[in-house]
Design a protein around this motif. Structure first.
Motif, mmCIF file in Angstrom:
data_model
loop_
_atom_site.group_PDB
_atom_site.id
_atom_site.type_symbol
_atom_site.label_atom_id
_atom_site.label_comp_id
_atom_site.label_asym_id
_atom_site.label_seq_id
_atom_site.Cartn_x
_atom_site.Cartn_y
_atom_site.Cartn_z
ATOM 1 N N SER A 65 0.827 -1.197 0.000
ATOM 2 C CA SER A 65 0.000 0.000 0.000
ATOM 3 C C SER A 65 0.871 1.260 0.000
ATOM 4 C CB SER A 65 -0.910 0.019 1.226
ATOM 5 O OG SER A 65 -0.168 0.269 2.402
ATOM 6 N N PRO A 66 0.373 2.356 -0.582
ATOM 7 C CA PRO A 66 1.144 3.608 -0.591
ATOM 8 C C PRO A 66 1.541 4.063 0.808
ATOM 9 C CG PRO A 66 -0.689 3.766 -2.128
ATOM 10 C CD PRO A 66 -0.876 2.482 -1.366
ATOM 11 N N LEU A 68 2.028 2.165 3.428
ATOM 12 C CA LEU A 68 3.064 1.273 3.935
ATOM 13 C C LEU A 68 4.405 1.609 3.298
ATOM 14 C CD1 LEU A 68 3.806 -1.104 5.738
ATOM 15 C CD2 LEU A 68 3.211 -2.646 3.862
ATOM 16 N N TRP A 69 4.391 1.941 2.006
ATOM 17 C CA TRP A 69 5.612 2.394 1.340
ATOM 18 C C TRP A 69 6.171 3.629 2.042
ATOM 19 C CZ3 TRP A 69 9.137 0.397 -1.528
ATOM 20 C CH2 TRP A 69 8.844 -0.585 -2.487
ATOM 21 N N PHE A 70 5.294 4.607 2.278
ATOM 22 C CA PHE A 70 5.727 5.855 2.897
ATOM 23 C C PHE A 70 6.270 5.609 4.301
ATOM 24 C CE2 PHE A 70 4.568 9.715 5.413
ATOM 25 C CZ PHE A 70 5.483 10.582 4.836
ATOM 26 N N SER A 71 5.550 4.824 5.087
ATOM 27 C CA SER A 71 5.991 4.520 6.443
ATOM 28 C C SER A 71 7.310 3.756 6.432
ATOM 29 C CB SER A 71 4.911 3.710 7.169
ATOM 30 O OG SER A 71 5.255 3.516 8.520
ATOM 31 N N GLY A 72 7.427 2.786 5.513
ATOM 32 C CA GLY A 72 8.647 1.997 5.441
ATOM 33 C C GLY A 72 9.860 2.827 5.058
ATOM 34 N N ILE A 73 9.686 3.715 4.086
ATOM 35 C CA ILE A 73 10.795 4.578 3.671
ATOM 36 C C ILE A 73 11.220 5.484 4.823
ATOM 37 C CG2 ILE A 73 11.418 6.516 2.170
ATOM 38 C CD1 ILE A 73 9.675 5.167 -0.002
ATOM 39 N N MET A 74 10.247 6.020 5.555
ATOM 40 C CA MET A 74 10.581 6.880 6.690
ATOM 41 C C MET A 74 11.321 6.119 7.780
ATOM 42 S SD MET A 74 7.856 9.819 7.491
ATOM 43 C CE MET A 74 6.702 8.686 8.217
ATOM 44 N N VAL A 75 10.887 4.885 8.044
ATOM 45 C CA VAL A 75 11.562 4.085 9.068
ATOM 46 C C VAL A 75 13.013 3.840 8.679
ATOM 47 C CG1 VAL A 75 11.691 1.784 10.106
ATOM 48 C CG2 VAL A 75 9.507 2.980 9.990
ATOM 49 N N VAL A 76 13.241 3.499 7.422
ATOM 50 C CA VAL A 76 14.603 3.219 6.965
ATOM 51 C C VAL A 76 15.459 4.481 6.984
ATOM 52 C CG1 VAL A 76 15.991 2.500 4.995
ATOM 53 C CG2 VAL A 76 13.925 1.214 5.593
ATOM 54 N N VAL A 77 14.907 5.599 6.480
ATOM 55 C CA VAL A 77 15.685 6.837 6.402
ATOM 56 C C VAL A 77 15.926 7.435 7.795
ATOM 57 C CG1 VAL A 77 15.685 9.224 5.586
ATOM 58 C CG2 VAL A 77 14.958 7.392 4.059
ATOM 59 N N TYR A 98 4.717 11.346 9.777
ATOM 60 C CA TYR A 98 3.709 10.469 9.192
ATOM 61 C C TYR A 98 2.305 11.016 9.429
ATOM 62 C CZ TYR A 98 0.814 6.346 8.371
ATOM 63 O OH TYR A 98 -0.149 5.499 7.913
ATOM 64 N N TYR A 99 1.989 11.352 10.674
ATOM 65 C CA TYR A 99 0.653 11.845 11.006
ATOM 66 C C TYR A 99 0.312 13.109 10.218
ATOM 67 C CZ TYR A 99 0.473 8.754 15.121
ATOM 68 O OH TYR A 99 0.446 7.674 15.963
ATOM 69 N N TRP A 100 1.236 14.053 10.180
ATOM 70 C CA TRP A 100 0.938 15.324 9.513
ATOM 71 C C TRP A 100 0.893 15.183 7.993
ATOM 72 C CZ3 TRP A 100 4.296 19.118 12.932
ATOM 73 C CH2 TRP A 100 3.625 19.295 14.145
ATOM 74 N N PHE A 101 1.700 14.279 7.458
ATOM 75 C CA PHE A 101 1.635 14.040 6.020
ATOM 76 C C PHE A 101 0.280 13.461 5.630
ATOM 77 C CE2 PHE A 101 1.994 11.059 2.462
ATOM 78 C CZ PHE A 101 2.479 11.898 1.465
ATOM 79 N N VAL A 102 -0.184 12.460 6.383
ATOM 80 C CA VAL A 102 -1.478 11.847 6.080
ATOM 81 C C VAL A 102 -2.598 12.858 6.286
ATOM 82 C CG1 VAL A 102 -3.094 10.015 6.685
ATOM 83 C CG2 VAL A 102 -0.641 9.527 6.609
ATOM 84 N N ALA A 103 -2.517 13.666 7.358
ATOM 85 C CA ALA A 103 -3.537 14.682 7.603
ATOM 86 C C ALA A 103 -3.593 15.679 6.449
ATOM 87 C CB ALA A 103 -3.253 15.419 8.911
ATOM 88 N N ALA A 104 -2.423 16.100 5.962
ATOM 89 C CA ALA A 104 -2.380 17.040 4.843
ATOM 90 C C ALA A 104 -2.936 16.406 3.570
ATOM 91 C CB ALA A 104 -0.940 17.514 4.614
ATOM 92 N N LEU A 105 -2.614 15.136 3.353
ATOM 93 C CA LEU A 105 -3.101 14.426 2.170
ATOM 94 C C LEU A 105 -4.624 14.310 2.200
ATOM 95 C CD1 LEU A 105 -1.789 13.017 -0.307
ATOM 96 C CD2 LEU A 105 -1.961 10.875 0.960
ATOM 97 N N LEU A 106 -5.163 13.930 3.343
ATOM 98 C CA LEU A 106 -6.609 13.814 3.465
ATOM 99 C C LEU A 106 -7.291 15.174 3.357
ATOM 100 C CD1 LEU A 106 -6.899 11.223 6.395
ATOM 101 C CD2 LEU A 106 -7.083 10.794 3.930
ATOM 102 N N GLY A 107 -6.682 16.193 3.950
ATOM 103 C CA GLY A 107 -7.239 17.535 3.855
ATOM 104 C C GLY A 107 -7.238 18.053 2.438
ATOM 105 N N PHE A 108 -6.181 17.769 1.694
ATOM 106 C CA PHE A 108 -6.101 18.192 0.293
ATOM 107 C C PHE A 108 -7.193 17.507 -0.525
ATOM 108 C CE2 PHE A 108 -4.493 17.590 -4.057
ATOM 109 C CZ PHE A 108 -4.271 18.916 -4.414
#
Length: 206
Positions: A65-66, A68-77, A98-108
């Motif tokens: 899932s997108p 999971l990709w985003f969360s996984g990349i953040m964990v690694v970086v 993560y929280y603020w990115f998802v909130a911004a995405l949903l708000g957009f």
């Protein structure tokens, strides 16, 4: 839906979403080292477990899932920066980002009159009306915004051990309670309770 594109559900979804976090908590609790060193060992284990969860999702369900990709990349970086610089700040910032990115995405999506949760959770909420999707998306956007603020307040004003405990005994229960609290609204807006009695949550818990 074909087997090649089957979405994780039930125990498999919990394993993918919560498995890496469980590894993080377990290693942080059991690591035979003193003080702050535990968070670095736990972070390394978290990185390995997250990559394993992504591989499992890709092999078992032929998709990642997108979120999971985003969360996984953040964990690694951010986990990599935590270990490289020996500074736990980076892994503590990860939930906030993560929280603020998802909130911004949903708000957009709401701003564009496209409740994005519908494309992610459509099969989990059969019969839900467009108004229901808009309200659900709005609610989760506000929740993630709040959780980002809460994470910032906790990690900046407490010890590392307290922050880890907050993630386990605070953030995870709050997420499930919030998902359950949305159920009356979902039923009011057309959710088919016979097909889906348990509320889903929109992505990996951070």
């Amino acid at each position: 839906m074909s087997a090649a594109s089957k979405e994780p559900a039930g125990g498999a979804k919990l394993l993918i979403d919560l498995g890496p976090l469980i590894v993080f908590f377990a290693v942080n609790f059991l690591a035979p080292v003193p003080g702050i060193a535990k968070i670095f060992i736990a972070t390394g284990a978290f990185m390995v477990a997250m990559v394993a969860a992504m591989i499992y999702s890709a092999v078992r369900f032929r998709s990642v899932s997108p979120l999971l990709w985003f969360s996984g990349i953040m964990v690694v970086v951010l986990g990599g920066l935590t270990l490289w610089l020996h500074d736990e700040t980076f892994i503590k910032l990860k939930p906030t980002i993560y929280y603020w990115f998802v909130a911004a995405l949903l708000g957009f999506g709401l701003w564009k009159d496209k409740p994005l949760l519908k494309s992610v959770l459509g099969s989990a909420y059969p019969g839900l009306s467009e108004e229901g999707w808009r309200k659900l998306t709005r609610n989760w956007a506000l929740f993630f915004l709040f959780m980002g603020v809460l994470n910032e307040l906790v990690w900046r004003n407490s010890s590392t051990d307290f922050w880890v405990g907050f993630k386990l005994w605070g953030a995870i229960p709050l997420t499930f309670l919030f998902a359950a609290a949305n159920l009356p609204m979902l039923l009011k807006h057309g959710l088919n309770a016979e097909d889906k009695a348990q509320p889903a949550e929109p992505g990996p818990i951070e």
